[in-house]
Design a protein around this motif. Structure first.
Motif, short mmCIF file in Angstrom:
data_model
loop_
_atom_site.label_atom_id
_atom_site.label_comp_id
_atom_site.label_asym_id
_atom_site.label_seq_id
_atom_site.Cartn_x
_atom_site.Cartn_y
_atom_site.Cartn_z
N PHE A 271 22.26 -11.42 2.67
CA PHE A 271 22.77 -12.80 3.03
C PHE A 271 22.60 -13.62 1.99
CE2 PHE A 271 22.76 -16.84 4.97
CZ PHE A 271 23.74 -16.86 5.98
N ASP A 272 23.69 -14.19 1.31
CA ASP A 272 23.73 -14.96 -0.04
C ASP A 272 24.03 -16.24 0.34
OD1 ASP A 272 24.28 -15.86 -2.26
OD2 ASP A 272 25.63 -14.38 -3.18
N MET A 273 23.09 -17.18 0.03
CA MET A 273 23.11 -18.54 0.49
C MET A 273 23.85 -19.47 -0.66
SD MET A 273 19.78 -19.12 2.23
CE MET A 273 19.91 -20.34 3.06
N GLY A 274 24.44 -18.84 -1.81
CA GLY A 274 25.18 -19.47 -2.79
C GLY A 274 24.15 -19.94 -4.02
N THR A 275 24.86 -20.65 -4.84
CA THR A 275 24.42 -20.97 -6.18
C THR A 275 23.71 -22.18 -6.13
OG1 THR A 275 26.34 -21.88 -7.15
CG2 THR A 275 25.72 -19.67 -7.34
N SER A 276 22.65 -22.61 -6.79
CA SER A 276 21.92 -23.76 -6.97
C SER A 276 22.11 -24.41 -8.57
CB SER A 276 20.60 -23.74 -6.39
OG SER A 276 20.77 -23.16 -4.79
N VAL A 277 22.94 -24.47 -8.98
CA VAL A 277 23.22 -24.88 -10.31
C VAL A 277 24.22 -25.58 -10.42
CG1 VAL A 277 21.90 -22.75 -11.16
CG2 VAL A 277 24.41 -22.79 -10.96
N GLU A 278 24.37 -26.39 -11.87
CA GLU A 278 25.24 -27.19 -12.36
C GLU A 278 25.43 -26.96 -13.84
OE1 GLU A 278 23.53 -31.27 -11.62
OE2 GLU A 278 23.29 -30.71 -9.53
N GLU A 279 26.66 -27.48 -14.28
CA GLU A 279 27.10 -27.14 -15.58
C GLU A 279 26.93 -25.60 -16.34
OE1 GLU A 279 24.84 -29.62 -18.34
OE2 GLU A 279 25.07 -31.53 -17.02
N GLY A 280 27.71 -24.93 -15.30
CA GLY A 280 27.61 -23.50 -15.53
C GLY A 280 26.14 -22.66 -15.45
N GLY A 281 25.28 -23.43 -14.93
CA GLY A 281 24.07 -22.71 -14.88
C GLY A 281 23.13 -23.39 -15.66
N ARG A 282 23.18 -24.20 -16.64
CA ARG A 282 22.45 -24.99 -17.60
C ARG A 282 21.41 -25.93 -16.87
NH1 ARG A 282 26.89 -23.91 -20.68
NH2 ARG A 282 28.01 -25.90 -19.76
N VAL A 283 21.77 -26.26 -15.64
CA VAL A 283 20.90 -27.31 -14.96
C VAL A 283 20.52 -26.46 -13.56
CG1 VAL A 283 20.73 -29.67 -13.75
CG2 VAL A 283 21.99 -29.35 -16.38
N LEU B 118 17.73 -28.28 -4.03
CA LEU B 118 18.57 -27.29 -3.21
C LEU B 118 18.24 -25.92 -3.33
CD1 LEU B 118 21.18 -26.89 -1.62
CD2 LEU B 118 22.25 -26.63 -3.90
N ILE B 119 17.62 -25.48 -4.13
CA ILE B 119 17.01 -24.05 -4.33
C ILE B 119 15.72 -23.84 -3.79
CG2 ILE B 119 15.85 -24.16 -6.46
CD1 ILE B 119 17.24 -21.27 -7.11
N PHE B 120 14.98 -25.00 -3.62
CA PHE B 120 13.52 -24.97 -2.96
C PHE B 120 13.92 -24.75 -1.37
CE2 PHE B 120 10.55 -27.58 -0.26
CZ PHE B 120 9.54 -26.96 -0.38
N GLN B 121 14.85 -25.44 -0.83
CA GLN B 121 15.33 -25.14 0.57
C GLN B 121 15.85 -23.96 0.75
OE1 GLN B 121 19.06 -27.04 1.75
NE2 GLN B 121 18.36 -27.81 3.66
N LYS B 122 16.43 -23.20 0.02
CA LYS B 122 17.14 -22.09 0.19
C LYS B 122 15.99 -20.77 -0.05
CE LYS B 122 21.59 -23.10 -1.50
NZ LYS B 122 22.94 -22.79 -2.46
N GLU B 123 15.14 -21.12 -0.93
CA GLU B 123 13.95 -20.31 -1.16
C GLU B 123 13.03 -20.30 0.18
OE1 GLU B 123 13.77 -20.03 -6.05
OE2 GLU B 123 12.63 -21.58 -4.90
N GLY B 124 12.98 -21.58 0.95
CA GLY B 124 12.35 -21.44 2.32
C GLY B 124 12.76 -20.95 3.29
N PHE B 125 14.05 -20.43 3.12
CA PHE B 125 14.43 -19.42 4.19
C PHE B 125 14.17 -17.99 3.85
CE2 PHE B 125 17.57 -22.90 4.45
CZ PHE B 125 17.21 -23.40 5.89
N GLY B 126 13.50 -17.43 2.72
CA GLY B 126 13.26 -16.25 2.14
C GLY B 126 13.93 -15.86 1.27
N GLY B 127 14.92 -16.47 0.81
CA GLY B 127 15.82 -16.17 -0.48
C GLY B 127 15.32 -15.98 -1.92
N ARG B 128 15.83 -14.97 -2.56
CA ARG B 128 15.11 -15.01 -3.77
C ARG B 128 16.55 -14.70 -4.94
NH1 ARG B 128 11.72 -17.37 -2.14
NH2 ARG B 128 9.52 -17.10 -2.38
#
Length: 316
Positions: free
Chosen positions: A278-290, A295-305
């Motif tokens: 189950f892929d919850m999507g990306t949590s980055v900006e500027e192509g991954g530099r930020v 946002l990723i804290f929330q997703k990791e709270g669901f058990g994702g890595r």
């Protein structure tokens, strides 16, 4: 010695051959079907390639061209070489060499931009292209972090997320899978503009068209109040091995009452518990530099890595 490979540019007459190959491939998904790729043909000059060896189709490369770059199709989330069961590491090296020769002969591009298919989508190990990228001197130019939950061994929700689910249950919210994209799109557009000053990649008309073409792969779920008012919704892209959250949108009310948590609890632990990832999507900006840490804290709270979506560059 004459090459045993033939590289051919895709044309409309090859649609059935292309789609049949995607269905039988090791690492293809419905995003590579021409019904999906061609919906925005007016925005991307398609330059997809088909690779034959000894007269047999062995690989596809969804791609488009600009004046200076040959790119994995930027209308797609990913777009590396799609392969069959016969592809090996040695054959992939040969194929990359042939593609370079083709580009030097038939285009004037200076760069090849390549976005491999993340491993979670493959039905069978298919990372021969990553080795070829290394051998041909590719440079990592972008890395997006997506948050993924392996369904069979999911760690479960954090205490905060579990508390939110209980709150939502007390609110008497309902979850439905339906086709009311219009109701959700109003929530999504308001959410994106308020929080990110952006708009969805797809228009409402485009996502409805794509749902019509892929009714079992592009799905809408909504969380509603008793009177039917949407407080949270999401659009899922469902493949054989991955459920990917393409869009998630919520009202301030939906966030406050735990509706997002209720929806993800249902999707991860009930509706799609038998799909490997189950892929919850990306949590980055500027192509991954930020990194968007909230946002990723929330997703990791669901058990994702983390699983990364990479982009590479090579000089042609």
């Amino acid at each position: 010695m004459e090459s045993r490979w033939e590289i051919k540019r895709y044309s409309d007459g090859c649609k059935d051959e292309w789609d049949d190959f995607v269905r039988d491939s090791r690492n293809g998904t419905f995003l590579f079907m021409r019904g999906y790729m061609d919906y925005h043909a007016d925005r991307f000059a398609d330059f997809s390639l088909m690779a034959y060896r000894d007269g047999r189709l062995h690989a596809l490369l969804p791609a488009h061209c600009t004046a200076t770059e040959f790119c994995s199709h930027r209308g797609l989330t990913y777009g590396g070489v799609v392969t069959d069961e016969k592809m090996t590491a040695a054959l992939m090296l040969e194929l990359f060499g042939e593609i370079f020769r083709y580009l030097r002969t038939y285009t004037s591009v200076g760069k090849w931009i390549y976005s491999p298919v993340p491993y979670i989508y493959a039905r069978y190990p298919s990372e021969e292209d990553l080795y070829a990228l290394y051998r041909f001197g590719a440079r990592l130019s972008g890395r997006k972090v997506s948050t993924v939950i392996p369904s069979a061994t999911a760690w479960g929700f954090s205490t905060l997320r579990r508390r939110k689910v209980k709150h939502a249950v007390r609110e008497g919210l309902s979850i439905s899978r339906d086709e009311d994209f219009s109701a959700f799109w109003k929530v999504l557009e308001g959410n994106l503009m308020e929080r990110h000053q952006s708009r969805p990649v797809h228009t409402l008309e485009e996502i409805m068209l794509l749902h019509h073409r892929f009714p079992q792969q592009i799905l809408l779920y909504r969380v509603c109040r008793a009177e039917g008012r949407t407080v949270v919704g999401c659009v899922l892209y469902v493949t054989e091995r991955v459920v990917h959250v393409q869009y998630i949108g919520s009202t301030p009310e939906g966030r406050a009452c735990g509706a997002v948590d209720l929806l993800f609890h249902y999707l991860i632990h009930e509706a799609y518990k038998d799909v490997p990832y189950f892929d919850m999507g990306t949590s980055v900006e500027e192509g991954g530099r930020v990194l968007n840490e909230g946002l990723i804290f929330q997703k990791e709270g669901f058990g994702g890595r983390a699983v990364v979506y990479d982009t590479y560059e090579m000089e042609v």
